[in-house]
Design an enzyme around this catalytic site. Structure first.
Site, PDB file in Angstrom:
ATOM      1  N   ASP A 140       0.860  -1.180   0.000  1.00 51.57           N
ATOM      2  CA  ASP A 140       0.000   0.000   0.000  1.00 51.57           C
ATOM      3  C   ASP A 140       0.899   1.233   0.000  1.00 51.57           C
ATOM      4  O   ASP A 140       1.664   1.452   0.950  1.00 51.57           O
ATOM      5  CB  ASP A 140      -0.897   0.019   1.242  1.00 51.57           C
ATOM      6  CG  ASP A 140      -1.998  -1.026   1.192  1.00 51.57           C
ATOM      7  OD1 ASP A 140      -1.801  -2.063   0.520  1.00 51.57           O
ATOM      8  OD2 ASP A 140      -3.043  -0.821   1.833  1.00 51.57           O
ATOM      9  N   LYS A 203      -7.092   3.033  -3.453  1.00 51.48           N
ATOM     10  CA  LYS A 203      -7.500   3.005  -2.051  1.00 51.48           C
ATOM     11  C   LYS A 203      -7.811   4.418  -1.584  1.00 51.48           C
ATOM     12  O   LYS A 203      -7.134   5.366  -1.985  1.00 51.48           O
ATOM     13  CB  LYS A 203      -6.369   2.381  -1.225  1.00 51.48           C
ATOM     14  CG  LYS A 203      -6.546   2.405   0.275  1.00 51.48           C
ATOM     15  CD  LYS A 203      -5.341   1.753   0.957  1.00 51.48           C
ATOM     16  CE  LYS A 203      -5.338   1.937   2.462  1.00 51.48           C
ATOM     17  NZ  LYS A 203      -4.142   1.352   3.109  1.00 51.48           N
ATOM     18  N   LYS A 239     -10.116  -0.391  -2.596  1.00 52.74           N
ATOM     19  CA  LYS A 239      -9.956  -0.580  -1.151  1.00 52.74           C
ATOM     20  C   LYS A 239     -10.474   0.652  -0.412  1.00 52.74           C
ATOM     21  O   LYS A 239     -10.058   1.772  -0.703  1.00 52.74           O
ATOM     22  CB  LYS A 239      -8.501  -0.848  -0.773  1.00 52.74           C
ATOM     23  CG  LYS A 239      -8.296  -1.031   0.736  1.00 52.74           C
ATOM     24  CD  LYS A 239      -6.880  -1.492   1.068  1.00 52.74           C
ATOM     25  CE  LYS A 239      -6.652  -1.552   2.571  1.00 52.74           C
ATOM     26  NZ  LYS A 239      -5.295  -2.064   2.939  1.00 52.74           N
TER      27      LYS A 239
END
Length: 294
Positions: A140, A203, A239
């Site tokens: 991430d 995300k 996400k």
């Protein structure tokens, strides 16, 4: 001066009018969320959780205990799927690799100058490579917000492409930090830039300095993924993270993904919710009894 990055965004037809987006999201939730409040949907959400421990006070012992709880969960609640991943700082990847026994649970690390992205490009690349070498299956990383907001999109894209290369076989989730972007137009632009720079997921948030996920931001991101898939045939995941602590909130995001992207996105390869606070409330509702496992 026009460039291919701005030109790509300019051709997008994703809605950016805030009032229209809010109306569309409110209608979608009103029409569908209650119907999605089923044990099957809650179990799917559970299987898409990224359990997260990203505190400055984290220790090897704490991360080891979290991994052991995931191991023990499979034995205690074998009728349920495991969570999708455990998300930690990269220095704890080796702890997860040595402790985590459930092979279906990914080792997810934040890397690349998390949570600000404000460091040397060489450091981002090296940190990502070290995390993968230590066992991370997923990375991430945060988009370079400074360069993005300044319009230096080529630098942003180059940065992400270098990190993607450093990921090797690991998935790259690009954090947009939607709470800092604020407007639907900027969220759309950042989504498209990340998608065309090799993101495997986009995300919402780091869950740190800025506000977390909102239904409006997730709707815009889902629309960008849908448009990108139609243009390229490549499926990219979504996400949601930052403040998702209730079953109602989780169902809201599940419903948006289901209605915008379709049922094929409702599995862990294409949908995630990053949170630890949701774990016990979600389990308690699935099992219809109070659970304090995590």
């Amino acid at each position: 001066m026009p460039d291919r990055y701005h030109d790509t965004v300019r051709h997008s037809s994703v809605e950016t009018n805030e009032a229209k987006i809010t109306a569309a999201v409110e209608k979608l939730i009103a029409d569908h969320r209650q119907a999605n409040h089923t044990r099957e949907a809650l179990t799917t959400i559970w299987s898409c959780l990224d359990l997260t421990s990203l505190s400055p006070t984290d220790t090897p012992e704490k991360i080891e205990r979290l991994a052991e709880r995931v191991n023990d969960f499979e034995e205690e609640y074998g009728e349920l799927p495991s969570v999708a991943s455990i998300c930690v700082f990269p220095n704890f990847a080796t702890i997860l690799r040595s402790t985590l026994e459930v092979t279906s649970v990914a080792i997810d690390c934040v890397a690349g100058g998390f949570p600000s992205s404000q460091t040397f490009p060489e450091v981002k690349i090296a940190e990502t490579a070290l995390a993968v070498e230590a066992g991370a299956n997923e990375i991430d990383t945060v988009i370079d917000l400074g360069n993005f907001l300044a319009g230096n999109w080529e630098e942003v894209s180059d940065d992400l492409e270098e990190i993607k290369h450093s990921c090797r076989e690991a998935r790259m989730k690009v954090i947009l930090e939607t709470g800092a972007l604020v407007t639907p137009e900027k969220i759309r632009d950042a989504s498209i830039l990340a998608l065309y720079s090799g993101a495997d997921f986009i995300k919402t948030s780091t869950g740190k300095e800025y506000p977390g996920a909102t239904p409006q931001a997730v709707w815009v991101m889902a629309q960008c993924i849908k448009e990108y898939f139609k243009a390229t045939g490549r499926k990219v995941g979504l996400k949601v993270s930052g403040g998702v602590s209730t079953v109602t909130a989780a169902l809201t995001y599940y419903t948006i993904v289901k209605e915008v992207l379709g049922d094929e996105w409702l599995q862990k390869d294409l949908f995630r919710i990053g949170t630890s606070r949701l774990a016990n409330p979600l389990l308690s509702e699935i099992l219809d009894q109070p659970i304090s496992w995590f």
